[in-house]
Design a protein around this motif. Structure first.
Motif, PDB file in Angstrom:
ATOM      1  N   GLN B  24       0.801  -1.354   0.023  1.00  0.00           N
ATOM      2  CA  GLN B  24       0.010   0.043   0.020  1.00  0.00           C
ATOM      3  C   GLN B  24       0.792   1.206   0.053  1.00  0.00           C
ATOM      4  O   GLN B  24       0.562   2.284  -0.793  1.00  0.00           O
ATOM      5  CB  GLN B  24      -0.884  -0.022   1.219  1.00  0.00           C
ATOM      6  CG  GLN B  24      -1.459   1.204   1.383  1.00  0.00           C
ATOM      7  CD  GLN B  24      -2.689   1.524   0.430  1.00  0.00           C
ATOM      8  OE1 GLN B  24      -2.995   0.652  -0.056  1.00  0.00           O
ATOM      9  NE2 GLN B  24      -2.912   2.855   0.172  1.00  0.00           N
ATOM     10  N   LEU B  25       2.048   1.288   1.000  1.00  0.00           N
ATOM     11  CA  LEU B  25       2.935   2.532   0.821  1.00  0.00           C
ATOM     12  C   LEU B  25       3.494   2.749  -0.477  1.00  0.00           C
ATOM     13  O   LEU B  25       3.697   3.607  -0.901  1.00  0.00           O
ATOM     14  CB  LEU B  25       3.671   2.110   2.038  1.00  0.00           C
ATOM     15  CG  LEU B  25       3.258   2.335   3.391  1.00  0.00           C
ATOM     16  CD1 LEU B  25       3.973   1.753   4.563  1.00  0.00           C
ATOM     17  CD2 LEU B  25       2.720   3.599   3.805  1.00  0.00           C
ATOM     18  N   THR B  26       3.969   1.510  -1.011  1.00  0.00           N
ATOM     19  CA  THR B  26       4.613   1.784  -2.189  1.00  0.00           C
ATOM     20  C   THR B  26       3.844   2.363  -3.378  1.00  0.00           C
ATOM     21  O   THR B  26       3.963   3.215  -4.135  1.00  0.00           O
ATOM     22  CB  THR B  26       5.439   0.453  -2.560  1.00  0.00           C
ATOM     23  OG1 THR B  26       5.854  -0.337  -1.581  1.00  0.00           O
ATOM     24  CG2 THR B  26       6.252   0.540  -3.686  1.00  0.00           C
ATOM     25  N   ALA B  27       2.404   1.877  -3.345  1.00  0.00           N
ATOM     26  CA  ALA B  27       1.535   2.332  -4.265  1.00  0.00           C
ATOM     27  C   ALA B  27       1.352   3.677  -3.927  1.00  0.00           C
ATOM     28  O   ALA B  27       1.385   4.424  -4.995  1.00  0.00           O
ATOM     29  CB  ALA B  27       0.185   1.526  -4.161  1.00  0.00           C
ATOM     30  N   GLU B  28       1.134   4.081  -2.873  1.00  0.00           N
ATOM     31  CA  GLU B  28       1.103   5.815  -2.412  1.00  0.00           C
ATOM     32  C   GLU B  28       2.365   6.281  -2.906  1.00  0.00           C
ATOM     33  O   GLU B  28       2.015   7.566  -3.351  1.00  0.00           O
ATOM     34  CB  GLU B  28       1.159   5.935  -1.064  1.00  0.00           C
ATOM     35  CG  GLU B  28      -0.317   5.461  -0.565  1.00  0.00           C
ATOM     36  CD  GLU B  28      -0.542   5.926   1.179  1.00  0.00           C
ATOM     37  OE1 GLU B  28       0.087   6.829   1.411  1.00  0.00           O
ATOM     38  OE2 GLU B  28      -1.342   5.336   1.603  1.00  0.00           O
ATOM     39  N   LEU B  29       3.664   5.648  -2.998  1.00  0.00           N
ATOM     40  CA  LEU B  29       4.888   6.673  -3.210  1.00  0.00           C
ATOM     41  C   LEU B  29       4.699   6.592  -4.592  1.00  0.00           C
ATOM     42  O   LEU B  29       4.983   7.610  -5.305  1.00  0.00           O
ATOM     43  CB  LEU B  29       5.786   5.839  -2.689  1.00  0.00           C
ATOM     44  CG  LEU B  29       6.567   6.291  -1.062  1.00  0.00           C
ATOM     45  CD1 LEU B  29       7.832   5.676  -1.037  1.00  0.00           C
ATOM     46  CD2 LEU B  29       6.557   7.708  -1.218  1.00  0.00           C
ATOM     47  N   SER B  30       4.445   5.798  -5.317  1.00  0.00           N
ATOM     48  CA  SER B  30       4.521   5.738  -7.095  1.00  0.00           C
ATOM     49  C   SER B  30       3.420   6.514  -7.546  1.00  0.00           C
ATOM     50  O   SER B  30       3.763   6.995  -8.586  1.00  0.00           O
ATOM     51  CB  SER B  30       4.545   4.257  -7.246  1.00  0.00           C
ATOM     52  OG  SER B  30       3.331   3.603  -7.017  1.00  0.00           O
ATOM     53  N   SER B  31       2.113   6.588  -7.049  1.00  0.00           N
ATOM     54  CA  SER B  31       1.255   7.330  -7.628  1.00  0.00           C
ATOM     55  C   SER B  31       1.177   8.710  -7.045  1.00  0.00           C
ATOM     56  O   SER B  31       0.664   9.474  -7.725  1.00  0.00           O
ATOM     57  CB  SER B  31      -0.105   6.745  -7.345  1.00  0.00           C
ATOM     58  OG  SER B  31      -0.423   6.835  -5.906  1.00  0.00           O
ATOM     59  N   GLY B  32       1.941   9.037  -5.861  1.00  0.00           N
ATOM     60  CA  GLY B  32       1.855  10.255  -5.407  1.00  0.00           C
ATOM     61  C   GLY B  32       0.642  10.572  -4.748  1.00  0.00           C
ATOM     62  O   GLY B  32       0.147  11.710  -4.196  1.00  0.00           O
TER      63      GLY B  32
END
Lengths: 473, 303
Positions: B24-32
């Motif tokens: 989830q955190l990686t998705a937030e980082l990559s999508s902004g």
């Protein structure tokens, strides 16, 4: 007075008891990883003492079989909690696909594609732009194209909702066959248990029955009722009989008005199953509550926008000076007759942008008063007592809150399940350390008993030879 | 106390959870974007819809206002030309009225004023993007036509009295047009075309009825002032549109900031959380490996 012979018989009994205890330990170790296996403990029983001339002599030990270490209250409690957890987990899966239809719009151009909230604003803003130059062809074209996008996105979302609902119905129908095979198995086990151990724990059979009940309660909400002779009746949470001791009753499913319904015999028990728990309950809650509620909101939104815009456009004057009439109404969207079904049917029927009635009734083509009125619909409480945007925003929040509520519920239930599981495992599953210790103890006692046997043998030899060391050794 | 002999499988459950968290955190980082599904933050998701609605409305108004400003500026400069044409007509009439001109000169003045009349009529029939701007709601009909059948000639208005308004997202209504009849065919002495047609008639014969001509010149002067007054209302609209557009732009900037704060992932915070989640995962993996390798039962010690 005890004799050497009686000591022989006593110690050989002990050797037998140790052997059968060892075989119980071996069985525990063998089944350490068998799902549903409940660890067994040997039952030791002191033999009835013998009284001779007022003196009591111990008669050794007998191993009378194994007892499963089971707490039936805990097991039932675990089953109940599992029903709730698997219901919320199935519902959450359905809600996850539901909320994926309405992703939050981050504001970027790509995120706007398919976003109904953004479509609503664009549509009403296109009327506001038309205020600047009501007879401009490109601005009029813009109104129609934004209307088409809005209608398309709403009707796509509605179609996806219907697909999801149908998909859930199919999955739920798939669950019934598993339920039926489990209830059949439980009924057979009931018969066997009632025959073989009517008054005590059924051991391995009981393990199997509990395992089946555990699986069944993950699929559908059930109540268990103990009957005489260690039998069992199972009903759904709301009381419909699934298993009555040796007899099982089959669930069936079928389509009623396009929706999957469930029957027990001839009675439709869909709504009872929906509230009952288990995977089936979760699917049905999503299919009969969550999806219809989202659909109703979309229907209301589509109905309100279509009818309000149509009514105003029909009352105004288009670029050619025409006003709508009953025979040839000036409708932008196809006019819905009722709220239900409006979302999926929403479509733009106007093909000529000149027919947008930007001018008020009887006014010239340069008038923009009707365009202004239609733009103002965006700020009027036309949709369920709110403006279209507020209504959609409210829908998004409500859906999000439902998802997040079910998530929290599911997390709590899973935590509770794993706690109960831990308690139950601590009691009933095979602990290899315990088995090793038991093995070691039994080994020692077996060795001791055989040593006693050996010594008795020597003593017996001496007795037979009357102290002379000759023939018998 | 008894323990659950399968506790390693519980640890594996925690490991799964740590991994889901990282995902989830990686998705937030990559999508902004910090909110990728409604359930993550229902209130923010609802608020986001409202903010985006306002931002989009503001954006659309900014575009519309530039369109409207163009149209209003054309109206304003047209009326500017009308004013200078009328000033010229007044000075021609004044010189014809002073009694020093011979007949042919007076006729020439009549011709010149007639030319000015044509010019003013053509200005009054100005169109913007194909739409007549002084015709009220009748934007596709030529607003002014002159009939020479009578003397003085009669200029008639073919438009209507319709006034359009532009509504700002704040609900303010800005007037977009002044009907042509109100500017060019005012009542009594306020009528531009009336005064011009009268003057042409006064001078066309070569002889000047001074009292009549002075009176008509006076009327033209009044009409000129009246046009200037009408021009002020158009200028006001331009000022209002500009002011509204500026206000909306600054409003939009604030809304975009609010929306960004609401939806955008806080990179520093998410990175920290990700790093924590990774540490947790490593620790769990180590624990599980440790428990597994020590073959945890007494059986390993039995001989």
């Amino acid at each position: 007075m005890g004799t050497i012979n009686s000591a022989f018989s006593l110690i050989s009994g002990a050797l037998e008891a140790d052997q059968s205890a060892l075989s119980i330990v071996a069985n525990n170790v063998a089944n350490a990883n068998t799902p549903g296996y409940t660890q067994e403990r040997p039952n030791w029983q002191e033999n009835q003492p013998l009284e001779i001339n007022g003196v009591s002599y111990g008669q050794g030990v007998t191993e009378t079989g194994a007892t499963s270490l089971r707490d039936s209250v805990l097991v039932t409690r675990l089953d109940q909690q599992q029903q709730l957890a698997s219901a919320s987990s199935a519902r959450l899966t359905a809600l996850d696909s539901l909320q994926a239809l309405f992703p939050p719009d981050s504001g970027s151009a790509s995120a706007k594609a398919g976003d109904i909230g953004s479509d609503i604003t664009t549509f009403f803003s296109s009327f506001a732009s038309l205020e600047a130059n009501p007879s401009d062809a490109s601005l009029r074209e813009e109104v129609l194209s934004s209307a088409t996008t809005l209608a398309g996105d709403i009707s796509n979302a509605a179609a996806s909702l219907n697909d999801q609902s149908a998909g859930l119905g199919q999955e739920a129908a798939g669950v019934t066959s598993q339920v039926n095979s489990l209830t059949t198995a439980i009924a057979q086990l009931n018969q066997q248990i009632q025959t073989t151990s009517p008054s005590a724990d059924g051991g391995t059979l009981e393990d199997q029955r509990n395992q089946d009940i555990s699986q069944l309660s993950q699929l559908v909400g059930i109540n268990q009722i103990k009957t005489e002779n260690n039998g069992l009746s199972i009903t759904t949470t709301s009381g419909q009989l699934l298993v009555s001791e040796g007899t099982s009753f089959q669930l069936s499913s079928g389509l009623v008005n396009g929706a999957t319904h469930f029957f027990l015999g001839n009675s439709d028990i869909t709504s009872q199953l929906a509230t009952g728990g288990g995977q089936l309950g979760g699917y049905l809650t999503a299919a009969t509550q969550d999806i219809p509620s989202a659909m109703a909101t979309l229907d209301q939104l589509a109905y309100s926008i279509s009818t309000s815009v149509n009514a105003l456009n029909n009352a105004g004057t288009d670029l050619n000076g025409a006003t709508g009439s009953a025979a040839s109404p000036l409708y932008v969207f196809n006019e819905p007759l009722q709220v239900a079904g409006s979302a999926q049917a929403m479509a733009v029927i106007m093909t000529n942008p000149d027919q947008i009635a930007a001018a008020g009734a009887g006014l010239g083509p340069g008038d923009n008063s009707n365009a202004l009125a239609m733009a103002n619909l965006a700020n009027q409480a036309i949709a369920g007592g709110a403006t279209p945007t507020d209504y959609y925003s409210n829908f998004v929040s409500t859906l999000g809150a439902t998802v997040s509520g079910v998530q929290a519920e599911n997390m709590a239930q899973n935590a509770s399940v794993s706690q109960l599981q831990t308690q139950n495992n601590a009691l009933s599953s095979v602990n290899l350390n315990d088995e090793a210790a038991a093995m070691s103890t039994l080994q020692t006692s077996y060795q001791a008993a055989s040593q006693v046997f050996n010594i008795l043998n020597t003593i017996m030899t001496s007795a037979l030879n009357l102290g002379v060391q000759t023939t018998v050794s | 106390m008894r323990v659950d002999p399968t506790y390693v499988s519980n640890l594996v459950g925690s490991l799964d959870q740590a991994q889901a968290n990282e995902q989830q955190l990686t998705a937030e980082l990559s999508s902004g974007v910090s909110i990728t599904s409604l359930g993550q933050n229902p209130v923010a998701a609802g608020e986001n819809v409202l903010l985006l609605n306002q931002i989009q409305q503001d954006d659309s108004f900014t575009q519309t206002s530039s369109l409207v400003t163009g149209q209003l500026q054309v109206a304003d400069s047209t009326l500017g030309s009308v004013v200078s044409q009328l000033t010229q007509a007044i000075s021609l009439a004044t010189s014809a009225n002073n009694g020093t001109m011979n007949a042919s000169n007076v006729e020439s003045v009549a011709n010149q004023i007639s030319g000015i009349l044509d010019e003013v009529q053509s200005l009054a029939n100005t169109s913007y993007q194909g739409q007549y701007i002084f015709g009220g709601g009748q934007t596709s009909t030529t607003p002014f036509t002159t009939s020479t059948a009578t003397s003085p000639s009669v200029t008639t208005y073919n438009g209507d009295q319709d006034v359009n308004y532009l509504q700002t997202p704040n609900g303010q209504k800005i007037q977009l047009n002044v009907p042509g009849s109100q500017i060019f065919l005012g009542t009594g002495t306020n009528s531009v075309f009336g005064a011009l047609n009268a003057l042409v008639a006064d001078y066309s014969s070569g002889t000047v009825n001074t009292a009549q001509a002075v009176g008509d010149t006076q009327a033209l002067n009044t009409a000129l002032n009246f046009v200037s007054q009408q021009r002020v209302s158009i200028d006001n609209s331009i000022t209002q549109v500009t002011a509204a557009s500026d206000a909306i732009t600054s409003d939009q900037t604030q809304l975009i900031t609010a929306q960004t704060n609401l939806m955008q992932a806080n990179v520093a915070q998410v990175s920290t959380q990700l790093s924590l989640a990774e540490t947790q995962q490593t620790a769990l993996e180590d624990v599980i490996a440790q428990l597994d390798s020590s073959s945890n039962s007494l059986f390993s010690k039995l001989q």
